[in-house]
Each structure stands twice: as structure tokens, then as C-alpha cells.
Design a protein around this motif. Structure first.
Motif, PDB file in Angstrom:
ATOM      1  N   GLY A 140     -41.697 -32.337  81.614  1.00  0.00           N
ATOM      2  CA  GLY A 140     -42.164 -31.134  82.491  1.00  0.00           C
ATOM      3  C   GLY A 140     -41.386 -30.520  83.182  1.00  0.00           C
ATOM      4  O   GLY A 140     -41.366 -29.441  83.671  1.00  0.00           O
ATOM      5  N   VAL A 141     -39.644 -30.991  82.858  1.00  0.00           N
ATOM      6  CA  VAL A 141     -38.945 -29.991  82.879  1.00  0.00           C
ATOM      7  C   VAL A 141     -38.230 -28.435  82.199  1.00  0.00           C
ATOM      8  O   VAL A 141     -37.764 -27.379  82.655  1.00  0.00           O
ATOM      9  CB  VAL A 141     -37.771 -30.546  83.126  1.00  0.00           C
ATOM     10  N   LEU A 142     -39.085 -28.444  80.780  1.00  0.00           N
ATOM     11  CA  LEU A 142     -39.273 -27.849  79.913  1.00  0.00           C
ATOM     12  C   LEU A 142     -40.632 -27.418  79.522  1.00  0.00           C
ATOM     13  O   LEU A 142     -41.447 -28.578  78.472  1.00  0.00           O
ATOM     14  CB  LEU A 142     -38.468 -28.226  79.052  1.00  0.00           C
ATOM     15  N   VAL A 143     -41.403 -26.748  79.644  1.00  0.00           N
ATOM     16  CA  VAL A 143     -42.602 -26.432  78.960  1.00  0.00           C
ATOM     17  C   VAL A 143     -42.690 -24.707  78.931  1.00  0.00           C
ATOM     18  O   VAL A 143     -41.688 -23.606  79.427  1.00  0.00           O
ATOM     19  CB  VAL A 143     -43.587 -26.495  80.369  1.00  0.00           C
ATOM     20  N   GLY A 144     -43.756 -24.200  78.007  1.00  0.00           N
ATOM     21  CA  GLY A 144     -43.947 -23.232  77.378  1.00  0.00           C
ATOM     22  C   GLY A 144     -45.504 -22.615  77.804  1.00  0.00           C
ATOM     23  O   GLY A 144     -45.865 -23.409  77.832  1.00  0.00           O
ATOM     24  N   GLU A 145     -45.142 -21.136  78.033  1.00  0.00           N
ATOM     25  CA  GLU A 145     -46.993 -20.835  77.201  1.00  0.00           C
ATOM     26  C   GLU A 145     -46.859 -19.991  76.149  1.00  0.00           C
ATOM     27  O   GLU A 145     -45.981 -18.808  76.652  1.00  0.00           O
ATOM     28  CB  GLU A 145     -47.139 -19.867  78.586  1.00  0.00           C
ATOM     29  N   ASP A 146     -48.339 -19.556  75.632  1.00  0.00           N
ATOM     30  CA  ASP A 146     -47.326 -19.088  74.125  1.00  0.00           C
ATOM     31  C   ASP A 146     -48.814 -18.063  74.168  1.00  0.00           C
ATOM     32  O   ASP A 146     -50.099 -17.839  74.830  1.00  0.00           O
ATOM     33  CB  ASP A 146     -48.272 -20.586  73.016  1.00  0.00           C
ATOM     34  N   ASN A 147     -48.741 -16.538  74.272  1.00  0.00           N
ATOM     35  CA  ASN A 147     -48.615 -15.674  74.049  1.00  0.00           C
ATOM     36  C   ASN A 147     -50.345 -15.196  75.115  1.00  0.00           C
ATOM     37  O   ASN A 147     -51.413 -15.616  75.260  1.00  0.00           O
ATOM     38  CB  ASN A 147     -50.285 -15.222  73.366  1.00  0.00           C
ATOM     39  N   VAL A 148     -49.565 -14.856  76.324  1.00  0.00           N
ATOM     40  CA  VAL A 148     -50.598 -15.338  78.037  1.00  0.00           C
ATOM     41  C   VAL A 148     -50.894 -14.112  77.768  1.00  0.00           C
ATOM     42  O   VAL A 148     -51.264 -12.522  77.044  1.00  0.00           O
ATOM     43  CB  VAL A 148     -49.610 -14.975  79.091  1.00  0.00           C
ATOM     44  N   GLY A 149     -52.362 -14.287  78.625  1.00  0.00           N
ATOM     45  CA  GLY A 149     -53.407 -13.919  78.502  1.00  0.00           C
ATOM     46  C   GLY A 149     -53.366 -12.311  80.272  1.00  0.00           C
ATOM     47  O   GLY A 149     -52.273 -12.575  80.244  1.00  0.00           O
ATOM     48  N   ALA A 150     -54.050 -11.560  80.125  1.00  0.00           N
ATOM     49  CA  ALA A 150     -53.394 -10.495  80.760  1.00  0.00           C
ATOM     50  C   ALA A 150     -53.804 -10.416  82.193  1.00  0.00           C
ATOM     51  O   ALA A 150     -53.278 -10.059  83.105  1.00  0.00           O
ATOM     52  CB  ALA A 150     -54.463  -9.104  80.096  1.00  0.00           C
ATOM     53  N   ASP A 151     -54.572 -11.621  82.672  1.00  0.00           N
ATOM     54  CA  ASP A 151     -54.558 -11.993  83.792  1.00  0.00           C
ATOM     55  C   ASP A 151     -53.920 -13.247  84.532  1.00  0.00           C
ATOM     56  O   ASP A 151     -53.747 -14.267  85.432  1.00  0.00           O
ATOM     57  CB  ASP A 151     -55.981 -12.134  83.954  1.00  0.00           C
ATOM     58  N   ASN A 152     -52.602 -13.386  83.456  1.00  0.00           N
ATOM     59  CA  ASN A 152     -51.765 -14.172  83.962  1.00  0.00           C
ATOM     60  C   ASN A 152     -51.080 -14.093  85.867  1.00  0.00           C
ATOM     61  O   ASN A 152     -51.475 -13.160  86.067  1.00  0.00           O
ATOM     62  CB  ASN A 152     -50.390 -14.518  83.432  1.00  0.00           C
ATOM     63  N   ASP A 153     -50.177 -15.551  85.846  1.00  0.00           N
ATOM     64  CA  ASP A 153     -49.981 -14.838  87.605  1.00  0.00           C
ATOM     65  C   ASP A 153     -48.706 -14.832  88.067  1.00  0.00           C
ATOM     66  O   ASP A 153     -48.426 -13.990  89.141  1.00  0.00           O
ATOM     67  CB  ASP A 153     -49.455 -16.059  87.926  1.00  0.00           C
ATOM     68  N   TYR A 154     -48.229 -14.079  86.806  1.00  0.00           N
ATOM     69  CA  TYR A 154     -46.550 -13.881  86.852  1.00  0.00           C
ATOM     70  C   TYR A 154     -46.655 -12.225  86.325  1.00  0.00           C
ATOM     71  O   TYR A 154     -45.863 -11.645  86.784  1.00  0.00           O
ATOM     72  CB  TYR A 154     -45.736 -14.041  86.031  1.00  0.00           C
ATOM     73  N   ASP A 155     -47.719 -11.623  86.308  1.00  0.00           N
ATOM     74  CA  ASP A 155     -47.753  -9.798  85.470  1.00  0.00           C
ATOM     75  C   ASP A 155     -47.716  -9.903  84.036  1.00  0.00           C
ATOM     76  O   ASP A 155     -46.592  -8.655  84.420  1.00  0.00           O
ATOM     77  CB  ASP A 155     -47.361  -8.999  87.119  1.00  0.00           C
TER      78      ASP A 155
END
Length: 343
Positions: A96-111
Motif C-alpha cells: 500500500g505504501v507505493l501504488v499507481g493508477e494508469d491512464n486515469v478517467g475524466a471523472d477521477n477524484d483529483y481532477d
């Protein structure tokens, strides 16, 4: 009668002189414009280089410290989390201390900008404090000699002696306690599962704050004079002393895209076997390094392309050609080893 010699220019000589003057003026103007265009390109390239260096520095510093918890690491000592109802960004386990998200969608929580990558980091925050009081019994508070990291109420706190580690939520943090100089951090049961740590720690224990960070690329809402959107590198951090509320901050202007790949050890030999995107990582605990690629764009228009000021060869990023909108672009890459996972 003797005629005097004619003095002055004739129409032919005058036309020739004017033509030569116009040619020379045009040449001077062309040289001046070319010099100005070159200067604009050089200035834009310098700003890109500086921004790329800053962005890579921010990312490298925090990626390198992923999973940091003082003298120990999660491979040797699991953290006993007694904080009650920890938030989503507190998952201090090896996966859990290092994870990533690839090619995020347009409606992600971080804009974050669509199809860019995000990386999530958790770590202890230095400088550390030393345990100085309440060491004789398992109390509902600890006392430290100073508070250099600025730990406050509702912050999450590490305590470790390289044999055991606890992570709790601070209910109150006192100021210096009279002549003793001690600072008391309470870990009462209203914020924690229990008001007792897993053991009685000694003077060799270190106390540090907990920090989570999310790096992403966001549209700033600002545009260039030609109306092109300006993107930036942002970080959302859970900083100490802020009441445990994550805050998003713009770091570096001109970061158009970020793509992250992860060096994974697939056979447990402590060596990187393959770099994979976040969507392809099979075991986040086996990620030993991170490779970051940043696509930078200038905030000035009319630097390259149709204006003819500078020709930039087709730029490839993330496997595709980068469209031209007359802004200068450059790709910067860096690879970072995770210190707590080095052999």
C-alpha cells in the motif's frame, strides 16, 4: 563658353542607392527577427529544462522515500496500526505504501487530466523526535524531547525502535511542559482502537509523523494568449499540523502529461526483472524502482510549427505522436530506486 561640371546624383543613381538601401534594411530586419526568434526558442527551452528538473526533483525525493519508517522497513517489521477508522490514504502495508493508477478517467477524484498517470506514496516524515517520558508503563500518551516535524492533534504518528512499530492518531499534542521541556502526545481511545501501544518503548525509540502524497497532472484553468490550456504537476499531501486534511498544491507549471512505470521483481531475487505500467503490476510489494516520464510544454505560443520560427521534429510520447500547437515541448525521464527495498 565653358560649361561647369554637373554636381549631384541623377535619377538613376538615386534609384540604385534606394534599392541597395532597401535590400540592406531588409537583410538587417531579417537578421534581427531571426535573432529574436532564436532568443525566444532558447528562453522557452531554458524554462522547460528548469521546470522539468524541478518536477523530476520533487517526484524523485518522495518516491525514493516510499514506505520509509525510520530505522526499520516493512519487510522486517510490520506496522501495528491502532488508529481508528483510518482514511483511504492510510494503508501502511507493503502493498500500500507505493501504488499507481494508469491512464486515469475524466471523472477521477483529483481532477487529473484524462489518460495521465497518478502515483500514491506513504511515508514517515523526518526529522524524528526522541522518546523521553512515560517509559516505565504502558500509558495513553508518550513524551518527546521536541517536535521538529510539527506533529499536531489528529495527525497520524509513528513510533518505532527497529524491533516494533506502532501507528496511532494523536488526540492532543501539548506545548513544552514547564521546566521539563517535554511535549506530550496523547493517543486516547476516542481516536484509536485502544489507548495502549503494542509495547513499552524505551529511549531508543523514534517518533515521526505520517504523510501521504498523491502526484498527478491537472489543468490549471489558465490559458496561453492563444487559448491553449496550461497543465501543471500537482501534489495532494497530508501534511503535519493541518488537522490531517490532505491539501492539493500546484508545484510546477508546464507539465502536460506524466507516465509512470514500475520496476518489479518477479522472482524474489531482489533484482528488477521488468518495468510495467500500474495496470500491469502484479505485486506492489515487489516494486523496487519507479521510472517517470514527463511531457513538458512551453507556456508561450508561436515558438514552433506554422509560424516558421523553429522546426521541432515529430515528438513521440507514450507511444503516440504529440500534436503541434506551436508550443515547444520536451520529454524528461528519471528512474528512482526505492531505498527501503534495496538489497
Amino acid at each position: 563658353m565653358k560649361l561647369r561640371a554637373q554636381i549631384g546624383f541623377g535619377i538613376v543613381e538615386l534609384m540604385i542607392a534606394m534599392s541597395l538601401g532597401l535590400l540592406l534594411s531588409a537583410a538587417v530586419i531579417q537578421v534581427t527577427l531571426a535573432s529574436q526568434r532564436s532568443q525566444r526558442v532558447l528562453e522557452a527551452a531554458a524554462r522547460l529544462q528548469e521546470s522539468g528538473r524541478f518536477a523530476a526533483s520533487f517526484l524523485s525525493r518522495d518516491l525514493r522515500m516510499s514506505g520509509y519508517m525510520g530505522c526499520a522497513n516493512l519487510q522486517r517489521i510490520p506496522v501495528n496500526i491502532i488508529a481508528k477508522n483510518p482514511p483511504d490514504d492510510l494503508n501502511f502495508i507493503s502493498t500500500g505504501v507505493l501504488v499507481g493508477e494508469d491512464n486515469v478517467g475524466a471523472d477521477n477524484d483529483y481532477d487529473a487530466v484524462e489518460n495521465t498517470d497518478m502515483v500514491f506514496i506513504q511515508r514517515a516524515v523526518t526529522p524524528a523526535a526522541s522518546l523521553t517520558g512515560n517509559m516505565g508503563a504502558n500509558n495513553a500518551n508518550i513524551q518527546i524531547n521536541s517536535n521538529p516535524a510539527g506533529i499536531g492533534a489528529d495527525d497520524f504518528v509513528f513510533i518505532t525502535d527497529c524491533i516494533t512499530a506502532d501507528l496511532f492518531s494523536a488526540t492532543t499534542v501539548s506545548n513544552s511542559n514547564g521546566n521539563s521541556g517535554h511535549i506530550t502526545i496523547a493517543h486516547a481511545s476516542n481516536n484509536n482502537i485502544t489507548n495502549r501501544l503494542s509495547k513499552v518503548y524505551g529511549s531508543d525509540a523514534e517518533i515521526m509523523g505520517f504523510q501521504s502524497l498523491v502526484y498527478f497532472v491537472r489543468d490549471t484553468g489558465r490559458n496561453t494568449p492563444a487559448g491553449n490550456p496550461i497543465h501543471s504537476l500537482w501534489v495532494q499531501a497530508r501534511n503535519l499540523g493541518s488537522g490531517a486534511t490532505p491539501v492539493a498544491t500546484e508545484l510546477v507549471e508546464g507539465v502536460e502529461d506524466m507516465q509512470v512505470s514500475y520496476g518489479e521483481d518477479t522472482n524474489d531475487d531482489r533484482n528488477i526483472d521488468v518495468y510495467r505500467s500500474a495496470a500491469e503490476v502484479s505485486n506492489w510489494a515487489a516494486v523496487l524502482s519507479v521510472r517517470v516520464e514527463l511531457l513538458m510544454h512551453s507556456t508561450d505560443d508561436n515558438i514552433v510549427g506554422a509560424a516558421g520560427e523553429f522546426v521541432q521534429n515529430n515528438l513521440i510520447f507514450n507511444g503516440a505522436a504529440v500534436p503541434s500547437d506551436q508550443r515547444l515541448r520536451q520529454v524528461y525521464s528519471t528512474a528512482v530506486a526505492i531505498r527501503n527495498r534495496l538489497p
